[in-house]
Design a protein around this motif. Structure first.
Motif, PDB file in Angstrom:
ATOM      1  N   ASN A  46      25.608  41.460  85.100  1.00  9.91           N
ATOM      2  CA  ASN A  46      26.112  40.501  84.136  1.00  9.91           C
ATOM      3  C   ASN A  46      24.967  39.953  83.285  1.00  9.91           C
ATOM      4  OD1 ASN A  46      27.375  38.459  82.790  1.00  9.91           O
ATOM      5  ND2 ASN A  46      28.518  37.752  84.582  1.00  9.91           N
ATOM      6  N   ASN A  47      25.140  39.919  81.963  1.00 12.77           N
ATOM      7  CA  ASN A  47      24.116  39.437  81.041  1.00 12.77           C
ATOM      8  C   ASN A  47      24.314  37.975  80.663  1.00 12.77           C
ATOM      9  OD1 ASN A  47      23.024  41.934  80.988  1.00 12.77           O
ATOM     10  ND2 ASN A  47      23.770  42.498  78.976  1.00 12.77           N
ATOM     11  N   MET A  48      24.954  37.170  81.482  1.00 13.22           N
ATOM     12  CA  MET A  48      25.257  35.787  81.125  1.00 13.22           C
ATOM     13  C   MET A  48      23.977  34.982  80.963  1.00 13.22           C
ATOM     14  SD  MET A  48      28.346  36.193  80.807  1.00 13.22           S
ATOM     15  CE  MET A  48      28.612  34.559  80.239  1.00 13.22           C
ATOM     16  N   LYS A  49      23.976  34.090  79.972  1.00  7.71           N
ATOM     17  CA  LYS A  49      22.817  33.246  79.711  1.00  7.71           C
ATOM     18  C   LYS A  49      22.678  32.187  80.796  1.00  7.71           C
ATOM     19  CE  LYS A  49      23.067  33.731  74.748  1.00  7.71           C
ATOM     20  NZ  LYS A  49      23.192  33.045  73.480  1.00  7.71           N
TER      21      LYS A  49
ATOM     22  N   PHE B   2      28.518  23.270  76.961  1.00  2.27           N
ATOM     23  CA  PHE B   2      29.224  24.481  76.549  1.00  2.27           C
ATOM     24  C   PHE B   2      30.026  25.013  77.730  1.00  2.27           C
ATOM     25  CE2 PHE B   2      26.206  24.106  73.218  1.00  2.27           C
ATOM     26  CZ  PHE B   2      26.643  24.880  72.160  1.00  2.27           C
ATOM     27  N   THR B   3      31.179  25.572  77.451  1.00  5.67           N
ATOM     28  CA  THR B   3      31.999  26.171  78.508  1.00  5.67           C
ATOM     29  C   THR B   3      32.157  27.657  78.241  1.00  5.67           C
ATOM     30  OG1 THR B   3      34.022  25.596  77.317  1.00  5.67           O
ATOM     31  CG2 THR B   3      33.287  24.059  79.007  1.00  5.67           C
ATOM     32  N   LEU B   4      32.308  28.382  79.320  1.00  2.00           N
ATOM     33  CA  LEU B   4      32.460  29.829  79.258  1.00  2.00           C
ATOM     34  C   LEU B   4      33.926  30.146  78.981  1.00  2.00           C
ATOM     35  CD1 LEU B   4      30.492  32.156  79.624  1.00  2.00           C
ATOM     36  CD2 LEU B   4      31.098  32.213  82.025  1.00  2.00           C
TER      37      LEU B   4
ATOM     38  N   PRO C  48      34.755  42.818  78.227  1.00  2.00           N
ATOM     39  CA  PRO C  48      34.625  42.201  79.541  1.00  2.00           C
ATOM     40  C   PRO C  48      33.696  40.990  79.548  1.00  2.00           C
ATOM     41  CG  PRO C  48      33.108  44.024  79.403  1.00  2.00           C
ATOM     42  CD  PRO C  48      33.802  43.926  78.064  1.00  2.00           C
ATOM     43  N   ASN C  49      33.146  40.602  78.402  1.00  2.00           N
ATOM     44  CA  ASN C  49      32.092  39.586  78.405  1.00  2.00           C
ATOM     45  C   ASN C  49      32.557  38.254  77.813  1.00  2.00           C
ATOM     46  OD1 ASN C  49      30.046  41.326  79.434  1.00  2.00           O
ATOM     47  ND2 ASN C  49      30.012  42.323  77.438  1.00  2.00           N
ATOM     48  N   PRO C  50      32.576  37.194  78.624  1.00  2.00           N
ATOM     49  CA  PRO C  50      32.916  35.866  78.091  1.00  2.00           C
ATOM     50  C   PRO C  50      31.769  35.302  77.252  1.00  2.00           C
ATOM     51  CG  PRO C  50      32.455  35.748  80.432  1.00  2.00           C
ATOM     52  CD  PRO C  50      32.337  37.186  80.041  1.00  2.00           C
ATOM     53  N   GLU C  51      32.061  34.268  76.459  1.00  2.00           N
ATOM     54  CA  GLU C  51      31.075  33.637  75.585  1.00  2.00           C
ATOM     55  C   GLU C  51      31.071  32.144  75.837  1.00  2.00           C
ATOM     56  OE1 GLU C  51      33.319  34.056  71.838  1.00  2.00           O
ATOM     57  OE2 GLU C  51      33.079  36.200  72.114  1.00  2.00           O
ATOM     58  N   TYR C  52      29.976  31.494  75.459  1.00  2.00           N
ATOM     59  CA  TYR C  52      29.876  30.046  75.589  1.00  2.00           C
ATOM     60  C   TYR C  52      30.363  29.379  74.304  1.00  2.00           C
ATOM     61  CZ  TYR C  52      27.222  30.548  79.869  1.00  2.00           C
ATOM     62  OH  TYR C  52      26.838  30.845  81.146  1.00  2.00           O
TER      63      TYR C  52
END
Length: 151
Positions: free
Chosen positions: A2-5, A35-37, A43-47
């Motif tokens: 996962n590439n989540m910040k 910020f919320t996800l 497949p990738n959520p954003e903030y």
């Protein structure tokens, strides 16, 4: 993988231009946090940050080379996002901030009753003698609050 910040990357810096109780304009650096996800696309959520004041007007502005204003207040609460070029504000307390592409500014030094317009607010300018500066201005319905620690 996962590439989540990480949490420290899920904030947005902005410069808040405001007026203190002595009618002196100031600029202070702040951060939008919380910020919320959100998953808009797989497949990738954003903030996302959704607690901003409602936008009531939007416009693009182009500041010609060497453009400069006199002291003036911000006409209404507004976000200014620098798209290209550079521009600078100078507040009554003498602080200068230069904005680059991607920088976010919130103008909250609104007109003061009984004070001549040229004796309040800030100056703005495009420091380049060759390039125009392009900004996106989003006028909003309410100013941002000033943290009590700023008074």
């Amino acid at each position: 993988m996962n590439n989540m910040k990480t949490n420290h990357e899920t904030q947005q810096k902005y410069y808040h231009l405001w007026t203190d109780k002595s009618h002196i304009s100031r600029t202070t650096e702040h951060y939008l946090t919380g910020f919320t996800l959100i998953q808009y696309s797989n497949p990738n959520p954003e903030y996302h940050y959704k607690d901003l004041p409602e936008v009531i007007n939007s416009e693009f502005a182009i500041l010609p080379p060497s453009w400069e204003s006199d002291f003036h207040p911000t006409p209404s609460p507004q976000w200014v996002i620098t798209l290209s070029g550079r521009w600078r504000t100078t507040t009554k307390d003498g602080i200068c901030v230069t904005y680059q592409p991607g920088d976010v500014h919130f103008g909250g030094d609104l007109p003061l009753e009984g004070v001549p317009l040229n004796q309040q607010g800030h100056k703005a300018l495009n420091p380049s003698s060759k390039e125009s500066t392009k900004v996106l201005i989003l006028s909003v319905n309410t100013p941002l609050s000033i943290p009590e620690s700023q008074f």
